[in-house]
Design a protein around this motif. Sequence first.
Motif, PDB file in Angstrom:
ATOM      1  N   LEU A  52      37.395  -7.514 -34.072  1.00 24.42           N
ATOM      2  CA  LEU A  52      36.338  -6.794 -33.370  1.00 24.42           C
ATOM      3  C   LEU A  52      36.882  -5.864 -32.291  1.00 24.42           C
ATOM      4  N   SER A  53      38.099  -6.100 -31.839  1.00 23.74           N
ATOM      5  CA  SER A  53      38.731  -5.168 -30.892  1.00 23.74           C
ATOM      6  C   SER A  53      38.964  -3.813 -31.547  1.00 23.74           C
ATOM      7  N   LEU A  54      39.027  -3.815 -32.873  1.00 24.78           N
ATOM      8  CA  LEU A  54      39.220  -2.574 -33.626  1.00 24.78           C
ATOM      9  C   LEU A  54      37.892  -2.033 -34.146  1.00 24.78           C
ATOM     10  N   THR A  55      37.089  -2.898 -34.734  1.00 19.53           N
ATOM     11  CA  THR A  55      35.885  -2.440 -35.431  1.00 19.53           C
ATOM     12  C   THR A  55      34.648  -2.350 -34.539  1.00 19.53           C
ATOM     13  N   ARG A  56      34.561  -3.207 -33.519  1.00 18.62           N
ATOM     14  CA  ARG A  56      33.422  -3.177 -32.583  1.00 18.62           C
ATOM     15  C   ARG A  56      33.929  -3.317 -31.155  1.00 18.62           C
ATOM     16  N   PRO A  57      34.790  -2.397 -30.720  1.00 24.78           N
ATOM     17  CA  PRO A  57      35.403  -2.529 -29.389  1.00 24.78           C
ATOM     18  C   PRO A  57      34.398  -2.548 -28.251  1.00 24.78           C
ATOM     19  N   GLU A  58      33.235  -1.916 -28.459  1.00 25.03           N
ATOM     20  CA  GLU A  58      32.233  -1.894 -27.391  1.00 25.03           C
ATOM     21  C   GLU A  58      31.716  -3.308 -27.093  1.00 25.03           C
ATOM     22  N   ILE A  59      31.681  -4.172 -28.110  1.00 24.92           N
ATOM     23  CA  ILE A  59      31.254  -5.555 -27.900  1.00 24.92           C
ATOM     24  C   ILE A  59      32.276  -6.296 -27.053  1.00 24.92           C
ATOM     25  N   ILE A  74      40.831 -12.676 -13.937  1.00 24.45           N
ATOM     26  CA  ILE A  74      41.677 -12.488 -15.114  1.00 24.45           C
ATOM     27  C   ILE A  74      40.816 -12.619 -16.368  1.00 24.45           C
ATOM     28  N   VAL A  75      40.929 -11.676 -17.290  1.00 25.74           N
ATOM     29  CA  VAL A  75      40.335 -11.859 -18.616  1.00 25.74           C
ATOM     30  C   VAL A  75      41.453 -11.960 -19.641  1.00 25.74           C
ATOM     31  N   GLU A  76      41.179 -12.689 -20.697  1.00 28.43           N
ATOM     32  CA  GLU A  76      42.134 -12.840 -21.786  1.00 28.43           C
ATOM     33  C   GLU A  76      41.850 -11.814 -22.876  1.00 28.43           C
ATOM     34  N   THR A  77      42.894 -11.301 -23.470  1.00 23.78           N
ATOM     35  CA  THR A  77      42.713 -10.394 -24.595  1.00 23.78           C
ATOM     36  C   THR A  77      42.111 -11.145 -25.783  1.00 23.78           C
ATOM     37  N   LYS A 105      44.753  -2.943 -24.683  1.00 24.82           N
ATOM     38  CA  LYS A 105      44.393  -1.638 -24.126  1.00 24.82           C
ATOM     39  C   LYS A 105      42.950  -1.636 -23.609  1.00 24.82           C
ATOM     40  N   ILE A 106      42.020  -2.173 -24.390  1.00 27.53           N
ATOM     41  CA  ILE A 106      40.619  -2.126 -23.961  1.00 27.53           C
ATOM     42  C   ILE A 106      40.360  -3.112 -22.817  1.00 27.53           C
TER      43      ILE A 106
END
Length: 333
Positions: A52-59, A74-77, A105-106
């Motif tokens: 989803l980081s690729l296909t729905r990055p906005e989510i 801190i957030v986890e990738t 990156k996001i």
Amino acid sequence: MSTILEEIKKRILVLDGAMGTMIQRHKLEEEDFRTGWFENHSSPLKGNNDLLSLTRPEIIKDIHRQYFASGADIVETNTFSGTWIAQADYNLENAVHDINYYSAKIAKEVAQEFSELEPEKPRFVAGSIGPTNRTASLSPDVNDPGFRAITFDELVEAYSEQVNALIKGGVDCLLVETVFDTLNAKAALFAIDQVFQKLQVTVPIMVSGTITDASGRTLSGQTTKAFLISLEHMPLLSIGLNCALGAKELRPYLQILNKNSSFNVSAHPNAGLPNEMGEYDQSPSMMADQIKEFLDEGLLNIIGGCCGTTPEHITEIARLVTEYKPRKVGSVA
């Protein structure tokens, strides 16, 4: 702007909550895991949340934003399954670099947004490195206890690819998490060291193990103290525990780490224990009440949430930690 190494000396840092729990709220379908990248892929992809980081990055960006807005430092990738070992289940070994690079990156983009808004409270990104779905210490075949589904060298290769992409994507630290087999964790740390040398960079390293049941041991049989001893040769930012147990059940094992570790200590427990449907019922206030006992004892430097936790849980935790000083870190007698 100060670094995570500087901030952790000043206050208890708050880690985010569950990624999967938040993704489930969106009730996504197969096409959500394919859009723009994998439309013609031959295998089903639904449930492969890292994609989803690729296909729905906005989510994924929105989830990061919600956790930062709730008070997380801190957030986890979104890379818990970001190795070719885990992605092989979907025939997506070739997507590993992109998954990790763009996830980092996001997350970093959102962290920078919040850091600019509140420079007195800089936000950080931890590159999430999961345990993979194979174990180097145990046989998956009860009839052949000597068999291993993975080798140490294969784990090092997989972790190296992941770490390389996470660092290039801009993470502030690396989190080797949900460790159920310390040999897998050792492979991850060896890979991290190799990548550091290759790229001529270093970032802080967090390690978090998981106690699988009331025996107080990891799946591969180590006690909490043995787990610490096995890994303390590495210069870690923190060592801690997450998953499998709720805060109440985790407390005695955090006490062991507090007593014996010269590193910062972290915890991100589940929202209690799962019910018969596999769901987590513990409310934010109930979880915060249990975490308060950790803080009263001075056990922690980093606290967050694992399975079943949400921004609402992190809001309560973030509010709570402002009343406490971080655990004192130093050499152990």
